[in-house]
Design an enzyme around this catalytic site. Structure first.
Site, PDB file in Angstrom:
ATOM      1  N   CYS A  28      51.056  22.606  40.647  1.00  6.16           N
ATOM      2  CA  CYS A  28      51.004  21.555  39.626  1.00  6.16           C
ATOM      3  C   CYS A  28      50.755  20.206  40.305  1.00  6.16           C
ATOM      4  CB  CYS A  28      52.319  21.505  38.848  1.00  6.16           C
ATOM      5  SG  CYS A  28      52.287  20.329  37.471  1.00  6.16           S
ATOM      6  N   HIS A  59      56.659  25.036  38.566  1.00  2.00           N
ATOM      7  CA  HIS A  59      57.981  24.434  38.786  1.00  2.00           C
ATOM      8  C   HIS A  59      58.735  24.364  37.469  1.00  2.00           C
ATOM      9  CE1 HIS A  59      57.000  20.280  37.254  1.00  2.00           C
ATOM     10  NE2 HIS A  59      55.778  20.747  37.455  1.00  2.00           N
ATOM     11  N   ARG A 100      56.450  15.529  42.252  1.00  5.22           N
ATOM     12  CA  ARG A 100      57.703  16.014  42.858  1.00  5.22           C
ATOM     13  C   ARG A 100      57.556  17.368  43.528  1.00  5.22           C
ATOM     14  NH1 ARG A 100      60.807  15.708  37.335  1.00  5.22           N
ATOM     15  NH2 ARG A 100      58.800  16.655  36.794  1.00  5.22           N
ATOM     16  N   CYS A 143      58.479  21.900  34.031  1.00  2.07           N
ATOM     17  CA  CYS A 143      57.107  21.370  34.067  1.00  2.07           C
ATOM     18  C   CYS A 143      56.750  20.685  32.741  1.00  2.07           C
ATOM     19  CB  CYS A 143      56.120  22.502  34.357  1.00  2.07           C
ATOM     20  SG  CYS A 143      54.396  21.945  34.481  1.00  2.07           S
ATOM     21  N   ASP A 203      52.171  17.550  39.604  1.00  7.18           N
ATOM     22  CA  ASP A 203      53.439  16.805  39.574  1.00  7.18           C
ATOM     23  C   ASP A 203      53.796  16.246  40.957  1.00  7.18           C
ATOM     24  OD1 ASP A 203      56.349  16.264  39.535  1.00  7.18           O
ATOM     25  OD2 ASP A 203      56.241  17.131  37.527  1.00  7.18           O
TER      26      ASP A 203
HETATM   27 CO    CO Z   1      54.181  20.498  36.221  1.00  8.26          CO
END
Ligand code: CO
Length: 214
Positions: free
Chosen positions: A43, A99, A47, A102, A45
């Site tokens: 992803c 994750h 993090r 998400c 993302d």
């Molecule tokens: Co995500």
């Protein structure tokens, strides 16, 4: 901390200094070429940094990231990365890593319009529909979301195995494994879903392709 644009350059210089102190020939060696063993599909993302959380060094992971780590068969960017990784770099492992929590999967599970991205996330609604009996039976919102995150990985792993790229690699006898895992933002730990695929035996008949060259 990295807050300003200039911080990026200050941190970069520090990093180069630290790395070269430990391994003076690090950048020289790396600039000669890459031979990663892993393709990471994760992803976008911020993090979930692939190299950080796996302890991989530069040169060890070939990376493709998009929102909610989906494998879409008409996505030229993903297909190009996959083809290059499998046929040129000859990676031995493809990892799809999601994750928990998400945001993309959460949007797909809901009914609010967010904008353009709804079209991208539509594929995750298909994952929900395929597994709706199991998902509808979960009352707790977060548990349901986390399960959809896992099922999304399961379906993306399946989708990878049905690509001509992966099927041809297997029919040519290349050692290639496709894995699914989920990263836990709360603990920093990776959860292996134990759905690794090493051959085309798991592919439903309708998706099967005859070997490219006979
Ligand atoms: Co995500």
């Amino acid at each position: 901390m990295t807050r300003t644009y200039q911080d990026l350059f200050v941190n970069n210089k520090k990093w180069v200094q630290e790395v070269t102190e430990q391994k003076p020939d690090f950048f020289n060696k790396l600039s000669a070429g890459q031979q990663p063993k892993f393709l990471w599909i994760g992803c976008s993302d911020s993090r979930v940094p692939a190299e950080k959380l796996t302890g991989a060094l530069p040169g060890e992971l070939f990376v493709h990231r998009n929102i909610a780590n989906v494998v879409i068969h008409s996505d030229m960017s993903m297909l190009s990365v996959l083809d290059y990784a499998v046929n040129v770099l000859e990676v031995e492992h493809i990892i799809v890593c999601g994750h928990y929590g998400c945001g993309g999967v959460a949007v797909a599970m809901g009914n609010k319009q967010v904008g353009l991205i709804d079209n991208w996330l539509r594929y995750i609604k298909d994952v929900y529909r395929l597994h709706q009996d199991e998902l509808n039976a979960i009352d707790d919102y977060h548990k349901k979301l986390d399960r959809l995150v896992e099922l999304n990985i399961q379906e993306q792993v399946y989708g990878l195995t049905t690509t001509s790229i992966v099927q041809n690699a297997w029919s040519q006898g290349k050692p290639l494994e496709v894995h699914g895992m989920v990263y836990d933002l709360k603990t920093g730990l990776l959860n292996d879903l134990h759905i690794s695929r090493t051959d085309s035996s798991v592919i439903d008949n309708v998706y099967r392709l005859e070997p490219e060259y006979v």
